[in-house]
Motif scaffolding. Structure first.
Motif, short mmCIF file in Angstrom:
data_model
loop_
_atom_site.label_atom_id
_atom_site.label_comp_id
_atom_site.label_asym_id
_atom_site.label_seq_id
_atom_site.Cartn_x
_atom_site.Cartn_y
_atom_site.Cartn_z
N GLY A 212 0.72 -1.10 0.04
CA GLY A 212 -0.15 -0.01 -0.15
C GLY A 212 0.92 1.21 -0.04
N SER A 213 1.93 1.43 0.80
CA SER A 213 3.00 2.45 0.80
C SER A 213 3.63 2.70 -0.60
N LEU A 214 4.04 1.74 -1.24
CA LEU A 214 4.70 1.79 -2.28
C LEU A 214 3.78 2.18 -3.56
N THR A 215 2.59 1.61 -3.73
CA THR A 215 1.62 2.18 -4.70
C THR A 215 0.76 3.39 -4.25
N ASP A 216 1.06 3.92 -3.43
CA ASP A 216 0.22 5.08 -2.78
C ASP A 216 0.69 6.28 -3.70
N PRO A 217 0.02 6.92 -4.43
CA PRO A 217 0.23 8.09 -5.61
C PRO A 217 0.94 9.35 -4.68
N GLU A 218 0.27 9.49 -3.35
CA GLU A 218 0.91 10.58 -2.71
C GLU A 218 2.17 10.37 -2.08
N PHE A 219 2.74 9.19 -1.84
CA PHE A 219 3.93 8.82 -1.34
C PHE A 219 5.01 8.91 -2.46
#
Length: 336
Positions: A99-106
């Motif tokens: 979820g973190s690696l695919t988060d556009p905001e991240f």
């Protein structure tokens, strides 16, 4: 014939103890110092290191292990979430990391921080090297005052410096905008969406140049003066000495300051967080650490925040490792 023979010493015949010499102590038996040697060599060093080890375990190792544990957990609602049901903590595997690696905001926050580093690091190291070379020059006057003046902004905490610069950025209270208005200049605010990155970089530049300058200047002072004198005898100018002797000699210091600057860039948090109430151009996820703070304390999702923290730590380690691998042979004279 027998009268002319000199008697052999008792040590040669192996008979009798050797004659004792005055003032010489007999060696102590090895068994008497066994316990004292163990305490001195083993117990005493560990006893002196014990406070540091305990503090490291409590405030460094334990939080890291607990963060790793939380990054593999998630909340699960049991029943209707009321009464005896409620929420429970279950194993999530790598779900939080995905979820973190695919988060556009991240991804967006990482891109902004990388651009921020491209703007900040060359300017900061370039000014630090320039000031160090100027202070090391024999023609410079008031060296002590200049050194303290350049280093002093580093002693100001990042939150305070961000507040100071934030008020200077606001057109309503900034003395600069008052002067611009009197001169008839139409100057847009620097906290707009297109310039806010440079405004944050300016705060970090103001506070970071002094520390890097001191590191480089100290490295310059460690170079023997005979090297400079030999170059001057050969007809080298001060500029040639700086470019061909001083800068190559302080290459390890430049590498170290660059590494520290890269780590600090990836962990930027105080400056944008402090400036965010002053402008609408800064979101709650402007930098990766701001995203972690938002997930942990605003959205109450400590599991995603823990996973993002681990990703940031691993990225920092990988960048630092490969950076040192690339420059170690040239800067430190080491083979791969």
């Amino acid at each position: 014939m027998a009268d002319t023979l000199t008697p052999l010493s008792p040590r040669t015949h192996g008979a009798g103890p050797p004659p004792s010499s005055a003032g010489r102590e007999a060696p102590r038996p090895a068994t008497r110092k066994g316990n004292g040697s163990f305490r001195t060599r083993v117990l005493t060093p560990y006893a002196m290191l014990a406070p540091g080890i305990v503090l490291f375990v409590l405030f460094m190792a334990a939080p890291i292990v607990y963060t790793l544990f939380l990054s593999f957990q998630k909340k699960q609602v049991v029943g209707l979430g009321l009464g005896s049901g409620g929420e429970s903590q279950v194993f999530a595997g790598f779900e939080n990391y995905v979820g973190s690696l695919t988060d556009p905001e991240f991804a967006s926050s990482v891109g902004r921080v990388l651009l921020y580093g491209v703007v900040l690091i060359p300017c900061m190291l370039g000014l630090a090297l320039l000031f160090a070379l100027l202070l090391d020059s024999k023609r410079t006057r008031a060296t002590a005052f200049s050194r303290v003046s350049i280093f002093l902004p580093y002693a100001v905490p990042a939150v305070i410096s961000s507040l100071l610069w934030g008020f200077l950025y606001l057109p309503a209270v900034s003395p600069f905008y008052y002067v611009f208005d009197r001169l008839g200049w139409d100057v847009d605010g620097v906290l707009g969406s297109g310039t806010v990155l440079f405004a944050i970089a300016n705060i970090a530049l103001w506070g970071g140049v002094g520390f890097n300058m001191i590191v480089i200047y100290t490295s310059l002072k460690a170079v023997p003066t005979d090297v400079y004198e030999a170059a001057r005898l050969d007809g080298a100018s001060e500029v040639q000495i700086a470019l061909r002797i001083k800068i190559p000699m302080v290459a390890p210091a430049l590498v170290m300051t660059a590494l520290f600057s890269m780590v600090a860039t990836l962990q930027v948090f105080a400056e944008p967080t402090t400036l965010r109430p002053l402008t609408n151009s800064l979101s709650t996820s402007w930098s990766p650490l701001m995203l972690v703070y938002r997930d942990a304390f605003t959205r109450d999702d400590i599991y995603s925040a823990a996973a993002t923290s681990v990703v940031i730590a691993l990225a920092t380690f990988i960048v630092s490792f490969f950076f040192l691998r690339v420059v170690q042979k040239r800067a430190f004279g080491q083979e791969d």
